[in-house]
Structure formats: C-alpha cells, structure tokens
Design a protein around this motif. Structure first.
Motif, PDB file in Angstrom:
ATOM      1  N   PRO A  87       0.813  -1.231   0.000  1.00 51.31           N
ATOM      2  CA  PRO A  87       0.000   0.000   0.000  1.00 51.31           C
ATOM      3  C   PRO A  87       0.843   1.275   0.000  1.00 51.31           C
ATOM      4  N   GLU A  88       2.012   1.233   0.605  1.00 53.05           N
ATOM      5  CA  GLU A  88       2.865   2.437   0.630  1.00 53.05           C
ATOM      6  C   GLU A  88       3.474   2.757  -0.733  1.00 53.05           C
ATOM      7  N   ASP A  89       3.330   1.832  -1.705  1.00 53.45           N
ATOM      8  CA  ASP A  89       3.809   2.095  -3.058  1.00 53.45           C
ATOM      9  C   ASP A  89       2.784   2.877  -3.868  1.00 53.45           C
ATOM     10  N   LEU A  90       1.641   3.146  -3.272  1.00 51.39           N
ATOM     11  CA  LEU A  90       0.598   3.909  -3.943  1.00 51.39           C
ATOM     12  C   LEU A  90       1.075   5.320  -4.211  1.00 51.39           C
ATOM     13  N   ASP A  91       1.210   5.671  -5.474  1.00 50.11           N
ATOM     14  CA  ASP A  91       1.737   6.986  -5.848  1.00 50.11           C
ATOM     15  C   ASP A  91       1.473   7.210  -7.342  1.00 50.11           C
ATOM     16  N   VAL A  92       1.733   8.424  -7.770  1.00 52.13           N
ATOM     17  CA  VAL A  92       1.847   8.700  -9.196  1.00 52.13           C
ATOM     18  C   VAL A  92       3.324   8.513  -9.554  1.00 52.13           C
ATOM     19  N   TYR A  93       3.570   7.693 -10.557  1.00 54.68           N
ATOM     20  CA  TYR A  93       4.928   7.384 -10.972  1.00 54.68           C
ATOM     21  C   TYR A  93       5.279   8.182 -12.225  1.00 54.68           C
TER      22      TYR A  93
END
Length: 127
Positions: A87-93
C-alpha cells in the motif's frame, strides 16, 4: 524529448505491475532514465535510475529487491517492474530523462539531474 508513461493501475498488495515509458528522440541510447513517485502533498521521490548503457542501475532502499528498472534502446523505452507491491507504493509514478547519460546510475538519484518528465501514471495498491 517527450516521455509517455503507461501501465499504471489498481492492484492488490503482493501483486506485480510493469510500468513502461516511451521516449522520443534520436539519441535515446545516450540518455539516463529514471523513475520517481509522488504522493499527494509530498515531494517527488526517487525510485530507480539506469544509465545509458543499462549496466548501471540504482534504487532507493525501500524498493531494492522488489523493483527492477530496465531499458530497451531499440524501442526507445524504459521499464519499471514492480513486484510484491505494498500500500505504501501507492503513488503517481513519473518517468524522467537526462541527455547526459554517461554517469553511474547513482548520479541520477535526485530530480535535478533530469530535464525531461512524463505526465505520470497512477499506481494504486489496495490492502
């Protein structure tokens, strides 16, 4: 140089996702490429970088062993394979390019090393 990311989406924790970045430009093989990510209200953060040859890569500690950056100079593309997503990888890449690509990948671990940026692709991880 124009960069277009793709491959983002909604996944569950533990799943994998592969991001792609298509680059314009005749001299792509001399570029260093990087991936950054940004959560709402936070600064853009380094994820991974690869130098012109592809033999030098560098990762932020939180993704080492889970993410892999690679490139295909024949296709003017760079990829980010993301495994064991959390869940902590949730981002705009965001994909980024530097025309001065001949340094070790560690050199490209800050956003000021890059002159060109894509529009970003959203990665959402549900727990």
């Amino acid at each position: 140089v124009q960069l277009v990311e793709s491959g983002g989406g909604l996944v569950q924790a533990g799943d994998s996702l592969r991001l792609s970045c298509a680059a314009s430009g005749r001299t792509f093989s001399s570029y260093a490429m990087g991936w950054f990510r940004q959560a709402p209200g936070k600064e853009r953060a380094f994820v991974a970088a690869i130098n012109w040859s592809g033999y030098s890569t560098y990762y932020t500690d939180s993704v080492k062993g889970r993410f892999t950056i690679s490139r295909d100079n024949a296709k003017n593309a760079v990829y980010l394979q993301m495994n064991s997503l959390q869940p902590e990888d949730l981002d705009v890449y965001y994909c980024a390019a530097s025309e001065r690509g001949f340094y070790s990948a560690h050199y490209y671990s800050t956003s000021d090393r890059f002159a060109y940026w894509g529009q970003g692709t959203q990665v959402t991880v549900s727990s």
